[in-house]
Design an enzyme around this catalytic site. Structure first.
Site, PDB file in Angstrom:
ATOM      1  N   CYS A  12       0.826  -1.202   0.000  1.00 11.00           N
ATOM      2  CA  CYS A  12       0.000   0.000   0.000  1.00 11.00           C
ATOM      3  C   CYS A  12       0.859   1.249   0.000  1.00 11.00           C
ATOM      4  O   CYS A  12       2.077   1.192   0.097  1.00 11.00           O
ATOM      5  CB  CYS A  12      -0.875   0.024   1.254  1.00 11.00           C
ATOM      6  SG  CYS A  12      -1.898  -1.441   1.434  1.00 11.00           S
ATOM      7  N   GLY A  38      -1.258   0.681  -5.004  1.00 12.70           N
ATOM      8  CA  GLY A  38      -2.505   0.023  -4.636  1.00 12.70           C
ATOM      9  C   GLY A  38      -3.644   0.596  -5.444  1.00 12.70           C
ATOM     10  O   GLY A  38      -3.803   1.817  -5.499  1.00 12.70           O
ATOM     11  N   ASN A 112       1.155   0.578   5.819  1.00 17.87           N
ATOM     12  CA  ASN A 112       1.742  -0.161   4.699  1.00 17.87           C
ATOM     13  C   ASN A 112       2.641  -1.227   5.303  1.00 17.87           C
ATOM     14  O   ASN A 112       3.557  -0.914   6.057  1.00 17.87           O
ATOM     15  CB  ASN A 112       2.575   0.810   3.833  1.00 17.87           C
ATOM     16  CG  ASN A 112       3.448   0.097   2.803  1.00 17.87           C
ATOM     17  OD1 ASN A 112       4.547   0.534   2.509  1.00 17.87           O
ATOM     18  ND2 ASN A 112       2.974  -1.002   2.265  1.00 17.87           N
ATOM     19  N   GLY A 113       2.360  -2.491   4.973  1.00 19.59           N
ATOM     20  CA  GLY A 113       3.216  -3.556   5.483  1.00 19.59           C
ATOM     21  C   GLY A 113       2.412  -4.753   5.912  1.00 19.59           C
ATOM     22  O   GLY A 113       1.271  -4.940   5.481  1.00 19.59           O
ATOM     23  N   CYS A 245      13.407  -3.011   1.675  1.00 20.74           N
ATOM     24  CA  CYS A 245      12.945  -4.008   0.702  1.00 20.74           C
ATOM     25  C   CYS A 245      13.589  -3.769  -0.674  1.00 20.74           C
ATOM     26  O   CYS A 245      13.396  -2.723  -1.292  1.00 20.74           O
ATOM     27  CB  CYS A 245      11.432  -3.894   0.593  1.00 20.74           C
ATOM     28  SG  CYS A 245      10.716  -4.749  -0.812  1.00 20.74           S
ATOM     29  N   TYR A 251      11.104  -3.233  -8.593  1.00 22.02           N
ATOM     30  CA  TYR A 251       9.806  -3.209  -9.265  1.00 22.02           C
ATOM     31  C   TYR A 251       8.780  -2.231  -8.696  1.00 22.02           C
ATOM     32  O   TYR A 251       8.067  -1.583  -9.447  1.00 22.02           O
ATOM     33  CB  TYR A 251       9.209  -4.624  -9.227  1.00 22.02           C
ATOM     34  CG  TYR A 251       7.818  -4.733  -9.794  1.00 22.02           C
ATOM     35  CD1 TYR A 251       7.609  -4.800 -11.168  1.00 22.02           C
ATOM     36  CD2 TYR A 251       6.702  -4.745  -8.966  1.00 22.02           C
ATOM     37  CE1 TYR A 251       6.329  -4.884 -11.694  1.00 22.02           C
ATOM     38  CE2 TYR A 251       5.415  -4.828  -9.487  1.00 22.02           C
ATOM     39  CZ  TYR A 251       5.238  -4.905 -10.846  1.00 22.02           C
ATOM     40  OH  TYR A 251       3.978  -4.978 -11.368  1.00 22.02           O
ATOM     41  N   ASP A 354      13.986  -7.926 -18.174  1.00 21.11           N
ATOM     42  CA  ASP A 354      12.805  -7.816 -17.320  1.00 21.11           C
ATOM     43  C   ASP A 354      13.286  -7.674 -15.880  1.00 21.11           C
ATOM     44  O   ASP A 354      14.393  -8.112 -15.548  1.00 21.11           O
ATOM     45  CB  ASP A 354      11.884  -9.042 -17.493  1.00 21.11           C
ATOM     46  CG  ASP A 354      10.428  -8.699 -17.165  1.00 21.11           C
ATOM     47  OD1 ASP A 354      10.173  -7.596 -16.637  1.00 21.11           O
ATOM     48  OD2 ASP A 354       9.556  -9.545 -17.430  1.00 21.11           O
ATOM     49  N   CYS A 391       7.120 -13.535   0.564  1.00 20.77           N
ATOM     50  CA  CYS A 391       7.425 -12.355   1.368  1.00 20.77           C
ATOM     51  C   CYS A 391       6.463 -12.318   2.549  1.00 20.77           C
ATOM     52  O   CYS A 391       5.256 -12.438   2.358  1.00 20.77           O
ATOM     53  CB  CYS A 391       7.264 -11.091   0.527  1.00 20.77           C
ATOM     54  SG  CYS A 391       7.401  -9.585   1.501  1.00 20.77           S
ATOM     55  N   CYS A 445      16.743  -5.860   2.377  1.00 21.24           N
ATOM     56  CA  CYS A 445      16.108  -7.168   2.529  1.00 21.24           C
ATOM     57  C   CYS A 445      16.029  -7.785   1.137  1.00 21.24           C
ATOM     58  O   CYS A 445      15.577  -7.133   0.195  1.00 21.24           O
ATOM     59  CB  CYS A 445      14.703  -7.003   3.104  1.00 21.24           C
ATOM     60  SG  CYS A 445      13.762  -8.552   3.049  1.00 21.24           S
ATOM     61  N   CYS A 448      13.072 -12.692  -0.252  1.00 20.84           N
ATOM     62  CA  CYS A 448      12.329 -13.483  -1.250  1.00 20.84           C
ATOM     63  C   CYS A 448      13.271 -14.096  -2.278  1.00 20.84           C
ATOM     64  O   CYS A 448      12.896 -15.037  -2.974  1.00 20.84           O
ATOM     65  CB  CYS A 448      11.247 -12.626  -1.919  1.00 20.84           C
ATOM     66  SG  CYS A 448      11.846 -11.059  -2.539  1.00 20.84           S
TER      67      CYS A 448
HETATM   68 FE1  SF4 Z   1      10.843  -6.963  -0.269  1.00 19.91          FE
HETATM   69 FE2  SF4 Z   1      11.325  -9.515  -0.910  1.00 19.91          FE
HETATM   70 FE3  SF4 Z   1      12.078  -8.553   1.491  1.00 19.91          FE
HETATM   71 FE4  SF4 Z   1       9.476  -8.898   0.888  1.00 19.91          FE
HETATM   72  S1  SF4 Z   1      11.050 -10.487   1.119  1.00 19.91           S
HETATM   73  S2  SF4 Z   1      10.397  -7.130   1.926  1.00 19.91           S
HETATM   74  S3  SF4 Z   1       9.453  -8.347  -1.281  1.00 19.91           S
HETATM   75  S4  SF4 Z   1      12.833  -7.938  -0.540  1.00 19.91           S
END
Ligand code: SF4
Length: 468
Positions: A12, A38, A112-113, A245, A251, A354, A391, A445, A448
């Protein structure tokens, strides 16, 4: 467990403004600039001077606020939200900001989160007699704050210490606005100024939209209080190494936004350069999948010395495929959304950049489309490492079963999507493209992609950094 977590996931955008005559209208423009975060619901709560008043609805910001006369939302303080909802929680009751009225005053929350322990906390609250009206974990925080009566720095800090996850909150009550960021700083949240007014937003593109200037990032574990007395900072958790993140850069965020002091376009371009260094290929042209891969494609072309071409055109009136919830809509969305430029593609060996591959459906369709348009070869280069893990921090990217990177090798994915060669950016390459200065950016982070989650379910942080 996974389904539960997925069920409450959301991505969001939040916006707040304190001290401007046109607070609600500026919030509308701020939300508009963050529409990409969003598209399923939007809302604004304004402090009219007498009460907190909400206008919310399902749909795009423009549609939700078309019938609104902003004179009816007059006030100097407002908070707003754009919402992406998963299938479990698409009702109007979950559209934020959530507004609560009580004898001690009103409180509005925009979030958001994702809270990893929302389910446990919800159970605890219900056993103690609370009746929750939404399936949103934002309401859980509201109940935790109100449990001690007044909405104060202390009650908010106590509540935040009970929740585990990744979050950026804006909380409004009659005479104060609060902004808080999770102890690992996973989600983005910045502070800006517009004349004497303070502005808080998920992305700095919202500041540019309304003519505000960027002041600084909200720090991990920081609780900001804004009132007519100015701005005050305190800490509800020890300061930790920031783990922004990485997908915000890859993206999610707009290219003109600066996320944790790094411009998104510049980082994407660098991802393309790192990708070219790691996996160059003999080809004729480089193209990018619009929009989020264009910057990386330009970087790849610059580094490799190959010409960058506009090989795919996007129909601007179709929403983002990644953000539409059902598989049928995703399939249809790709077809409606992208067209190859035949005269550019025909007879060429194409490097197609991509940003990521989630389920593989989109990549397969684009490769097929390029080949149908006459491409001699299609070499797919992905400007991030393979997504192999879900995630838990607020980004809806499917279960492990649906993630193609979790279930197939690079060679197998190459076969599935029908490309001639396929390569991903390395973890080191991605980190290098984002983290320019470790004293400022600290880290990202990439859970994922790597499976190394910075915040565990029990609230334990992977790396403790500094405390103050
Ligand atoms: Fe972002 Fe991936 Fe970490 Fe989720 S796991 S916060 S999408 S980097």
């Amino acid at each position: 467990m996974l389904a539960e977590i997925k069920g409450i996931n959301e991505e969001c955008g939040v916006f707040g403004i304190w001290g401007h005559e046109k607070a609600a209208e500026l919030t509308y423009y701020g939300l508009h600039s963050m529409q990409h975060r969003g598209q399923e619901g939007a809302g604004i709560v304004v402090n009219t001077g007498r009460e907190l008043k909400a206008h919310k609805g399902l749909g795009l910001v423009n549609d939700v606020f078309k019938p609104v006369k902003f004179d009816d939302l007059a006030g100097r303080v407002a908070v707003g939200h754009v919402r992406y909802a998963t299938q479990g929680g698409r009702g109007i009751e979950n559209v934020q900001p959530l507004l609560f009225q009580s004898q001690t005053g009103g409180m509005a929350l925009a979030h958001n989160g994702n809270l990893m322990n929302a389910h446990e906390l919800r159970g605890e609250l219900e056993r103690e007699g609370s009746i929750l009206q939404t399936s949103s974990d934002t309401e859980v925080l509201a109940h935790l704050i109100k449990r001690s009566g007044e909405v104060t720095e202390d009650s908010i800090a106590r509540a935040l210490n009970r929740v585990v996850g990744a979050y950026a909150y804006i909380i409004l009550q009659e005479d104060k606005m609060f902004a808080a960021l999770d102890p690992a700083g996973i989600r983005p949240l910045s502070i800006g100024r517009l004349g004497d007014a303070y502005v808080v937003a998920s992305e700095t593109c919202a500041f540019d939209q309304i003519g505000a200037t960027f002041e600084r990032e909200v720090l991990p574990g920081e609780l900001i209080t804004i009132s007519d007395d100015g701005i005050h900072s305190t800490r509800f958790a020890p300061r930790d190494k920031r783990r922004m993140c990485a997908m915000e850069y890859v993206y999610l965020s707009r290219p003109d936004s600066d996320v944790n002091y790094v411009n998104v376009h510049a980082s994407r371009k660098q991802m393309g350069k790192e990708l070219a260094k790691e996996s160059s290929i003999d080809a004729d042209i480089v193209i990018g999948v619009p929009d989020s891969s264009i910057s990386a494609a330009i970087g790849f072309a610059e580094e490799s010395g190959l010409p960058y071409e506009m090989g795919i055109i996007k129909n601007r009136y179709v929403g983002r495929t990644f953000i539409q919830p059902s598989q049928e809509l995703r399939e249809l969305g790709v077809k409606m959304k992208l067209s190859p430029v035949r005269s550019i593609i025909e007879g060429k060996r194409v490097v197609m950049i991509d940003d990521s591959i989630v389920r593989g459906t989109t990549s397969r369709r684009i490769v097929q489309m390029l080949k149908e348009a006459g491409a001699k070869e299609v070499h797919v280069r992905i400007a991030s490492p393979a997504i192999q893990n879900p995630c838990y921090y607020g980004i809806d990217m499917s279960t492990k079963q649906e993630l193609i990177g979790a279930n197939y090798s690079v060679d197998e994915i190459n076969d599935i999507i029908g490309s001639d060669t396929l390569a991903y950016l390395s973890e080191q390459g991605l980190e290098k493209a984002i983290v320019k200065d470790k004293t400022i950016n600290q880290g990202v982070c990439m859970a994922c992609m790597t499976g190394k989650y910075p915040v565990k379910q029990d609230g334990e942080l992977e790396i403790h950094y500094t405390s103050c």
